[in-house]
Design an enzyme around this catalytic site. Sequence first.
Site: not given
Ligand code: 5RP
Length: 228
Positions: A84, A86-87, A106, A124
């Site tokens: 997954d 993350a922000d 998630e 990030k």
């Molecule tokens: C979705 C999330 C995403 O994984 C997070 O926002 C990162 O997204 P991206 O890879 O587009 O930067 O938590 O709910």
Amino acid sequence: MSDASEMKRLAGEKAAEYVEDGMVVGLGTGSTVFFTILKLGERVREGLNIVGIPTSKATEKLALEQGISLGNLAEHPRIDITIDGADEVDPELNLIKGMGGALLREKVVASVSEKMIIVVDDSKIVETLGTKSALPVEVVPFALSSCIAELEKLCDEVMTRKTDGQIYVTDNGSNIVDCLFSGIPDPEKLENILSRMPGAIENGLFLGLATLAIVGTPEGVKVYQKPI
Ligand code: 5RP
């Protein structure tokens, strides 16, 4: 492809290498894990046998387009590996997630996963959570105003998430309040407070769940286990 997108691609594709035949795989949501899902689709078409558990309707659609077989948590209560985005990622691999709106599913998927691999570009990485990203809190619509009033006491600024001028609705039919902090020095304490807030059904703090972070950088991919 922009530099940021290229770094996402590097990280996302690398993570697909950790998936082995026969695994149940949690499929995250967002523009980085997008590249993982494309790579897994390629591997499936070459004969890889996996079952994906999607964390959003968008991921479900993408995975099906890629020919990945999907299942659910009733059929697969334990997940071998989840990948997954993350922000924010801190040095302990604690995370803020949910700017893509899929935080509730998630977190459920991450909580039943043996391993959770995070794929991000290097923008990030933070020393302290809450310094770059807002913290999303998912709330049931009935409690939106009462949750906003409580959240205003905890953070610097709250914003009800909107798209095209309309209040954003998650895959679960709920809303999101994005909370701005100038740093979250004690994420466990904040998570405790948020998890006791009536009507707030999930928050974007993912503490102690990630086991590995794959980071796309201008120098290539870097892989981190705790601590970064
Ligand atoms: C979705 C999330 C995403 O994984 C997070 O926002 C990162 O997204 P991206 O890879 O587009 O930067 O938590 O709910």
